[in-house]
Scaffold this motif. Structure first.
Motif, mmCIF file in Angstrom:
data_model
loop_
_atom_site.group_PDB
_atom_site.id
_atom_site.type_symbol
_atom_site.label_atom_id
_atom_site.label_comp_id
_atom_site.label_asym_id
_atom_site.label_seq_id
_atom_site.Cartn_x
_atom_site.Cartn_y
_atom_site.Cartn_z
ATOM 1 N N UNK A 143 0.846 -1.194 0.000
ATOM 2 C CA UNK A 143 0.000 0.000 0.000
ATOM 3 C C UNK A 143 0.879 1.242 0.000
ATOM 4 N N UNK A 144 0.263 2.391 -0.171
ATOM 5 C CA UNK A 144 1.001 3.657 -0.214
ATOM 6 C C UNK A 144 1.838 3.866 1.041
ATOM 7 N N UNK A 145 1.292 3.484 2.193
ATOM 8 C CA UNK A 145 1.939 3.819 3.457
ATOM 9 C C UNK A 145 3.050 2.859 3.880
ATOM 10 N N UNK A 146 3.182 1.693 3.222
ATOM 11 C CA UNK A 146 4.223 0.774 3.692
ATOM 12 C C UNK A 146 5.431 0.672 2.756
ATOM 13 N N UNK A 147 5.615 1.679 1.912
ATOM 14 C CA UNK A 147 6.852 1.783 1.149
ATOM 15 C C UNK A 147 6.884 1.037 -0.158
ATOM 16 N N UNK A 148 5.932 1.275 -1.074
ATOM 17 C CA UNK A 148 5.935 0.577 -2.367
ATOM 18 C C UNK A 148 7.096 1.029 -3.244
ATOM 19 N N UNK A 149 7.427 0.210 -4.241
ATOM 20 C CA UNK A 149 8.365 0.646 -5.276
ATOM 21 C C UNK A 149 7.695 1.776 -6.057
#
Length: 270
Positions: A143-149
């Motif tokens: 998700x956006x908040x957990x550090x996507x590439x």
């Protein structure tokens, strides 16, 4: 040679050539995802060879080369869905150049600065050209908040990419410097800002099992994990057998030494 559904779709290949990435239509079997999650749990208490850590020396950041000693991961590299797509994209037989699982622990996983993978492979290993492809599998829900590439679509076609070269610290092994949050090869911020005007960053979001392909010259990064959910991504880099580096000195768990062409599994069972 039977190709995967992703590789057979002309629009998918065109998207990869123009944008530098695409998302697969199917997702990976959840039994495989469960196996990877189980592995990560075990590595947390007993890190294997090829493990890298955050700056605190405690939080696991990545594990490299587990396909060399784990039959399930070795067979995963030959899964037709992944292997055939790589062969179609590169129009050549391929071998595993790099196998890694990048891990961002909840609230601890640090960022990856803006960079291109080919900068490392060219400078460190002497890879002749970017005739390789990254196949990335979300092991956790991303998700956006957990550090996507984060990718800059189309940036792989830039003629020249100004780099910042930072000599590694004297502490730690040389290969560890290439997988830390302070990478030795990063893209100049001015270049990133210029590209962002016409190439808005695209996060590789999706549930566990989502699969993506992206080009070794595409500019990408990822942010710190700000959530209470771990973010893990398995990445297999396939290299064309006609593109073997001539000066590989980094450990085999980090860079594949054997360019024998991979043969696809007969079926989908690992």
């Amino acid at each position: 040679m039977k190709s995967s559904k992703a590789a057979e779709d002309p629009s998918t290949r065109r998207t990869y050539q123009e944008e530098g990435w695409f998302k697969f239509s199917p997702i990976l079997d959840q039994r495989i995802i469960s196996y990877v999650c189980s592995s990560i749990q075990g590595w947390t208490s007993k890190p294997p060879l090829g493990a890298a850590f955050e700056a605190d020396g405690a939080a696991l950041r990545a594990v490299h080369g587990c396909h060399l000693y784990d039959d399930t991961y070795e067979r995963l590299t030959r899964l037709p869905m992944l292997l055939d797509t790589a062969r179609e994209i590169l129009e050549d037989d391929v071998y595993v150049y790099q196998f890694k699982i990048n891990i961002k622990q909840a609230l601890e996983g640090r960022e990856w600065p803006w960079h291109t993978d080919f900068s490392f492979w060219s400078n460190e290993d002497g890879m002749p050209s970017p005739r390789a492809v990254n196949i990335a599998v979300n092991v956790d829900d991303v998700r956006e908040e957990n550090g996507p590439i984060l990718l800059l679509p189309g940036s792989h076609r830039a003629d020249s990419i100004p780099q910042i070269v930072t000599p590694p610290s004297s502490s730690g092994s040389d290969w560890q410097a290439n997988v830390s949050a302070e990478l030795p090869y990063t893209v100049e911020e001015s270049m990133v800002q210029k590209l962002l005007i016409h190439h808005p960053q695209t996060p590789l979001l999706g549930p566990a099992g989502s699969v993506f392909a992206f080009h070794p010259k595409i500019i990408h990064s990822s942010s710190r994990n700000r959530s209470r959910q771990r973010r893990s991504i398995l990445i297999i880099t396939y290299n064309a057998v006609s593109n073997v580096p001539k000066s590989v000195t980094r450990p085999e768990f980090l860079v594949g030494w054997d360019p024998t062409p991979l043969q696809p599994l007969d079926g989908t069972v690992l």
